[in-house]
Design an enzyme around this catalytic site. Structure first.
Site, PDB file in Angstrom:
ATOM      1  CG  ASP A  42     -13.120   6.442   3.555  1.00  0.00           C
ATOM      2  OD1 ASP A  42     -13.360   7.283   4.445  1.00  0.00           O
ATOM      3  OD2 ASP A  42     -12.668   5.315   3.796  1.00  0.00           O
ATOM      4  CG  PHE A  43      -9.436  11.406   5.393  1.00  0.00           C
ATOM      5  CD1 PHE A  43      -8.797  12.356   4.609  1.00  0.00           C
ATOM      6  CD2 PHE A  43      -8.842  11.025   6.588  1.00  0.00           C
ATOM      7  CE1 PHE A  43      -7.592  12.924   5.008  1.00  0.00           C
ATOM      8  CE2 PHE A  43      -7.642  11.582   7.000  1.00  0.00           C
ATOM      9  CZ  PHE A  43      -7.016  12.537   6.214  1.00  0.00           C
ATOM     10  CG  ASP A  44      -8.564   7.760   8.058  1.00  0.00           C
ATOM     11  OD1 ASP A  44      -7.427   8.167   8.336  1.00  0.00           O
ATOM     12  OD2 ASP A  44      -9.600   8.198   8.605  1.00  0.00           O
ATOM     13  CG  ASP A 216      -9.912   2.262   2.885  1.00  0.00           C
ATOM     14  OD1 ASP A 216     -10.830   3.053   3.176  1.00  0.00           O
ATOM     15  OD2 ASP A 216      -9.037   1.920   3.689  1.00  0.00           O
TER      16      ASP A 216
END
Length: 280
Positions: A42-44, A216
């Site tokens: 994932d990024f954020d 997350d």
């Protein structure tokens, strides 16, 4: 031990270690089948700290070189995010061997081209109208993020407005016929198209023998579930689910993961250490 639970040795004999195991052992096993491994991120909140202004988010500087080196060591590296592909490309333009999945997989950047899920395209006008309506009707503290195929309503700087945003979002979802994705201080409205991170991962591991997913948020639990499901039907497949701690959804995501890291900076360090397993 009940018959429904396999003896730990049975999985090892089939070539796959059992959970739980240490990170070092997991990386060592991964390196043994590197060419058939995919690493998903994932990024954020995973590769980048979460920021009040989504447009200000940047990957942890040290992670860029690590991802590029990992992409040369394993079969595939991919970022699976709620962000549009255009945003992801702006943050990872230096990476030449990393695939990008934007908007939960509605957009894919692979081999130098963007592919958009055809079923989502008719919803572009509705999303543009929804973004304008949100700006007009919601309190000015709410940050409206228009993503062409979805609209995210961020209340991180005004958490007291969470119920207002959630109520408005559900009303609009019912009015227009949209789906809602909850997250870390955000309510996102999406087209009623069957696509999510779990489906991306489920398809992405069909030809893999090993995969890791780093997440997350609540949407990442579906990705964890996809790895578990693959293990359940393929005794030779090995999956690792890694959570990144946070004060909003951390407990729920960590409870679904094999291990938890403390921050995006810790993710970068964890990956840098993991490179040693592939250099032996």
């Amino acid at each position: 031990m009940p018959e429904s639970e396999p003896h730990p040795e049975s999985e090892t004999q089939r070539g796959r270690p059992t959970h739980p195991l240490s990170a070092a052992d997991a990386w060592q096993f991964t390196a043994s089948r590197a060419a058939e491994t995919t690493l998903f991120f994932d990024f954020d909140g995973v590769l980048s700290p979460v920021t009040d202004d989504p447009d200000a988010s940047q990957p942890v500087p040290s992670v860029l070189g690590v991802l590029e080196e990992l992409a040369g060591a394993v079969g595939r590296v991919a970022i699976v995010s709620a962000r549009p592909v255009s945003f992801l490309r702006s943050r990872f333009e230096s990476l030449t061997h990393v695939d990008l999945y934007g908007l939960y997989g509605l957009e894919v950047w692979h081999g130098g081209a963007v592919v958009t899920e055809p079923a989502a395209l008719p919803w572009v006008p509705a999303m543009a109208e929804l973004a304008e309506r949100a700006k007009a009707e919601l309190p000015e503290q709410i940050l409206v993020e228009y993503k062409r195929l979805s609209v995210a309503l961020h209340y991180r700087t005004a958490p007291q407005l969470a119920q207002t945003v959630e109520r408005w979002g559900h009303e609009q979802a019912e009015r227009v016929g949209l789906r809602i994705q909850g997250g870390r201080m955000v309510v996102e409205l999406k087209p009623p198209v069957d696509q999510d991170k779990g489906m991306v991962i489920g398809e992405g591991v069909l030809d893999a023998r090993c995969a890791w997913y780093f997440g997350d948020d609540m949407s990442d639990i579906k990705a964890f579930d996809a790895l578990r499901a693959r293990e359940a039907v393929d005794p030779d497949f090995f999956g690792m689910c890694v959570a990144v701690a946070n004060p909003e959804t951390g407990a729920e995501v960590s409870s679904a993961a094999d291990l938890t890291l403390e921050s995006p900076e810790a993710v970068a360090g964890f990956l840098a250490d993991a490179l040693h397993a592939f250099r032996r």
